[in-house]
Scaffold this active site. Sequence first.
Site, mmCIF file in Angstrom:
data_model
loop_
_atom_site.group_PDB
_atom_site.id
_atom_site.type_symbol
_atom_site.label_atom_id
_atom_site.label_comp_id
_atom_site.label_asym_id
_atom_site.label_seq_id
_atom_site.Cartn_x
_atom_site.Cartn_y
_atom_site.Cartn_z
ATOM 1 N N GLY A 198 0.829 -1.198 0.000
ATOM 2 C CA GLY A 198 0.000 0.000 0.000
ATOM 3 C C GLY A 198 0.862 1.245 0.000
ATOM 4 O O GLY A 198 1.984 1.234 0.525
ATOM 5 N N GLN A 227 3.408 9.879 0.639
ATOM 6 C CA GLN A 227 4.666 9.145 0.845
ATOM 7 C C GLN A 227 5.655 9.372 -0.290
ATOM 8 O O GLN A 227 6.838 9.051 -0.155
ATOM 9 C CB GLN A 227 4.390 7.648 1.019
ATOM 10 C CG GLN A 227 3.614 7.345 2.302
ATOM 11 C CD GLN A 227 3.378 5.861 2.454
ATOM 12 O OE1 GLN A 227 2.397 5.325 1.957
ATOM 13 N NE2 GLN A 227 4.294 5.176 3.125
ATOM 14 N N CYS A 232 5.414 -0.021 7.447
ATOM 15 C CA CYS A 232 5.135 1.130 6.583
ATOM 16 C C CYS A 232 6.393 1.444 5.790
ATOM 17 O O CYS A 232 7.494 1.449 6.347
ATOM 18 C CB CYS A 232 4.753 2.321 7.457
ATOM 19 S SG CYS A 232 4.375 3.816 6.521
ATOM 20 N N LEU A 233 6.225 1.714 4.492
ATOM 21 C CA LEU A 233 7.390 2.027 3.655
ATOM 22 C C LEU A 233 8.074 3.315 4.124
ATOM 23 O O LEU A 233 9.246 3.530 3.822
ATOM 24 C CB LEU A 233 6.973 2.158 2.185
ATOM 25 C CG LEU A 233 6.485 0.856 1.534
ATOM 26 C CD1 LEU A 233 6.024 1.114 0.104
ATOM 27 C CD2 LEU A 233 7.581 -0.214 1.558
ATOM 28 N N HIS A 286 -4.893 2.045 7.347
ATOM 29 C CA HIS A 286 -3.507 2.521 7.453
ATOM 30 C C HIS A 286 -3.246 3.622 6.415
ATOM 31 O O HIS A 286 -2.680 4.668 6.743
ATOM 32 C CB HIS A 286 -2.563 1.318 7.252
ATOM 33 C CG HIS A 286 -1.105 1.646 7.217
ATOM 34 N ND1 HIS A 286 -0.201 1.115 8.112
ATOM 35 C CD2 HIS A 286 -0.383 2.433 6.386
ATOM 36 C CE1 HIS A 286 1.013 1.577 7.824
ATOM 37 N NE2 HIS A 286 0.927 2.380 6.779
ATOM 38 N N GLU A 287 -3.673 3.380 5.174
ATOM 39 C CA GLU A 287 -3.403 4.355 4.101
ATOM 40 C C GLU A 287 -4.247 5.615 4.258
ATOM 41 O O GLU A 287 -3.760 6.724 4.000
ATOM 42 C CB GLU A 287 -3.638 3.727 2.724
ATOM 43 C CG GLU A 287 -2.764 2.511 2.405
ATOM 44 C CD GLU A 287 -1.276 2.731 2.633
ATOM 45 O OE1 GLU A 287 -0.802 3.869 2.502
ATOM 46 O OE2 GLU A 287 -0.587 1.744 2.972
ATOM 47 N N HIS A 328 -2.658 7.967 6.529
ATOM 48 C CA HIS A 328 -1.595 8.772 5.906
ATOM 49 C C HIS A 328 -2.158 10.074 5.327
ATOM 50 O O HIS A 328 -1.507 11.114 5.371
ATOM 51 C CB HIS A 328 -0.936 7.997 4.749
ATOM 52 C CG HIS A 328 0.182 7.091 5.171
ATOM 53 N ND1 HIS A 328 1.331 7.549 5.790
ATOM 54 C CD2 HIS A 328 0.357 5.762 5.022
ATOM 55 C CE1 HIS A 328 2.149 6.523 6.018
ATOM 56 N NE2 HIS A 328 1.581 5.417 5.565
HETATM 57 NI NI NI Z 1 2.315 3.464 5.636
#
Ligand code: NI
Length: 172
Positions: free
Chosen positions: A47, A52, A95-96, A137-138, A141
Amino acid sequence: MTTRPIITLPDEKTLRQVSRPVAAVDAATRGLFDDMLETMYDAPGIGLAAIQIGMPQRLVVLDLAKEGEDKTPMFFANPEIVWSSPEISDYEEGCLSIPEFFEMVQRPKEVKVHYRDRNNEPRELHATGLLATCLQHEIDHLNGVLFIDHISKLKRDRVIKKFQKAQKLGKL
Ligand code: NI
């Protein structure tokens, strides 16, 4: 499609921004969706939110296909949670933007989400399981919220400090 650099901690100035809605999903939005998808696949991750890669727009891409399975990209513009189940589920999230850190997070087990798809069509999705977790989660963000905000302050401060130190030492 282009791979773009992923913003990571300690850059909270970027990651804490609240993203703005897109007026409509147009060709430029689809181009950004494609870059997000390529960046996510390259990482690799399941995701990614536009912030990001430094774009404060309410856009999310997901692909929950397992390794070796056919790709199943999903595109969400202006996603909004309109219902959350009272039942909670636990999932070890990563998370990236917070590489190599994983922690158990509790979230509603199911959510109903309104969004626009890649063709600007309004859609509703009732998500369960991993999809429900990832969507929440996304969408966090898009509101400047990170999964570490759902864990203890002690653990959160520790991981933020770790990234600040790594940056000082020139390791980021
Ligand atoms: Ni994330």
